[in-house]
Design a protein around this motif. Structure first.
Motif, PDB file in Angstrom:
ATOM      1  N   GLU A  51      -2.308   0.609  -0.351  1.00 12.05           N
ATOM      2  CA  GLU A  51      -2.680   0.959   0.922  1.00 12.05           C
ATOM      3  C   GLU A  51      -3.118   2.532   1.255  1.00 12.05           C
ATOM      4  N   ASN A  81      -3.782  -2.392   2.612  1.00  5.93           N
ATOM      5  CA  ASN A  81      -2.424  -2.988   2.145  1.00  5.93           C
ATOM      6  C   ASN A  81      -2.105  -4.528   1.221  1.00  5.93           C
ATOM      7  N   CYS A  82      -2.152  -4.062   0.253  1.00  6.44           N
ATOM      8  CA  CYS A  82      -2.147  -5.211  -0.757  1.00  6.44           C
ATOM      9  C   CYS A  82      -1.150  -5.131  -1.924  1.00  6.44           C
ATOM     10  N   GLY A  87       2.525   0.061  -3.335  1.00  5.33           N
ATOM     11  CA  GLY A  87       1.512   0.757  -1.775  1.00  5.33           C
ATOM     12  C   GLY A  87       0.769   1.651  -2.610  1.00  5.33           C
TER      13      GLY A  87
END
Length: 382
Positions: free
Chosen positions: A299, A304-305, A296
């Motif tokens: 993000e 978002n990755c 998280g």
């Protein structure tokens, strides 16, 4: 002007590094970065200080941060770790690159802690960004094992846990978020006295307190996961157990045997979301390396990755290894004509030799005597 009092000291939690230790530490760091790049990780660097809002806006009152203002009134902070700055860099500078990204680094971090704990120390580490696969977790853990082995650590163990198992268990007990965080903080710091006192006033039943206190006793192989599965059937916990099982089995494919499951491993930063781990050597009360999954974090910077990584504490690693003697000059150039001495020293250095030159004219006997005191075996007298 002579310096007295504080002028002769250094701040608590810092250290002077002398030639022998520095030469060893520098070579150790180079070797570690070479190991990272052999696994296709690319080296990056971030600023020593960042805007406080980047590091973590919730840390504004955190006394462990070194904070200051710039001339424009912005609140800045020396980085207390390197994962968050790299997450910021990936989200803002590398967000159009093909994933996954494999990045590595080495640099100083700063944490205001009580001496004798170091407040300034160097870390080297990796971040694998863009893969949520258990194989990605296994890769960074296997790389941490290879890093310690290559450095010369003979005995060590990687303790493997999962944040989701702990948080799932506490969620099943219906605890408030603030209480969960306090329990997590106590376990992460291994402060079991404070944990017992807190749980005694938590309103939990005796069997629930026993379960939390016994979390650190779940230690061993894959059978540990089976034991926990018998205690709870909550969805979050079950998913975390299966994820940890997959990572543990993937490590076997890497040939890693120096790993044990330890559900008391939680780590100290709240951005971790999945598998976490710490590497210990016998007799060392602090981890040599530590890391985990933090899906998280990016993000927070609008990207978002999923991501995972680890860092090794270079000072702790150097301290448990035997530093060799500091490399001396291979050759001393001396003579009475200093222009010739300077020219010859330069010529030999261009050939790749470590050369010291005498700084004053001297005869051959003086040159031999000087070379002996410096530990230089070969003397070239001009």
């Amino acid at each position: 002007m002579k310096r007295h009092g504080l002028g002769l000291q250094i701040p608590g939690g810092t250290a002077d590094i002398l030639p022998r230790e520095q030469a060893f530490a520098r070579q150790l760091e180079r070797d570690i970065i070479d190991r990272f790049t052999a696994w296709a990780y690319q080296e990056v660097a971030t600023p020593t200080f960042e805007y406080l809002a980047c590091i973590n806006p919730h840390w504004e009152k955190d006394e462990k941060l070194y904070k200051f203002f710039d001339s424009e009134g912005n609140i800045l902070a020396l980085r207390p770790e390197l994962t968050t700055p790299i997450a910021r860099m990936v989200a803002t500078r590398l967000n159009e690159q093909q994933l996954p990204l494999r990045l590595c680094y080495a640099g100083e971090i700063f944490r205001y802690q009580k001496p004798p704990t170091r407040r300034v120390f160097r870390q080297a580490g990796v971040e694998l960004v863009g893969s949520g696969s258990p194989l990605a977790d296994a890769e960074v853990i296997a790389l941490s094992v290879a890093t310690l082995k290559d450095a010369g650590v003979k005995e060590f163990q990687i303790n493997l846990g999962h944040i989701g198992i702990f948080r799932g268990l506490l969620g099943d007990l219906g605890l408030e978020t603030d209480k969960c965080r306090q329990i997590e903080d106590c376990i992460a710091r291994k402060d079991f006295v404070a944990l017992e006192l807190f749980l005694a006033e938590s309103g939990l039943e005796a069997r629930e307190i026993e379960l939390i206190l016994g979390l650190s006793s779940f230690h061993g192989g894959e059978e540990v996961l089976d034991k926990v599965a018998q205690i709870t059937s909550g969805e979050i916990t079950s998913q975390a157990l299966e994820n940890l099982r997959e990572v543990y089995r993937a490590l076997k494919m890497f040939g890693v045997s120096e790993v044990a499951i330890d559900l008391g491993v939680l780590r100290g930063f709240d951005y971790y979301t999945g598998v976490v781990f710490e590497g210990y050597a016998p007799g060392l009360g602090f981890p040599l390396c530590e890391g985990g999954r933090y899906d998280g974090l990016l993000e927070n910077f609008g990207f978002n990755c999923p991501a995972t990584g680890f860092a090794v504490n270079l000072e702790r690693l150097a301290n448990i290894l035997q530093a060799p003697e500091c490399p001396q000059a291979e050759l001393l150039v001396a003579g009475t004509n200093m222009a010739n001495v300077i020219a010859k020293a330069g010529e030999l250095r261009s050939q790749g030799l470590k050369v010291e030159m005498a700084l004053i004219p001297m005869d051959k006997n003086c040159a031999l005597e000087y070379g002996a005191t410096r530990g230089i075996k070969e003397i070239l007298y001009i």
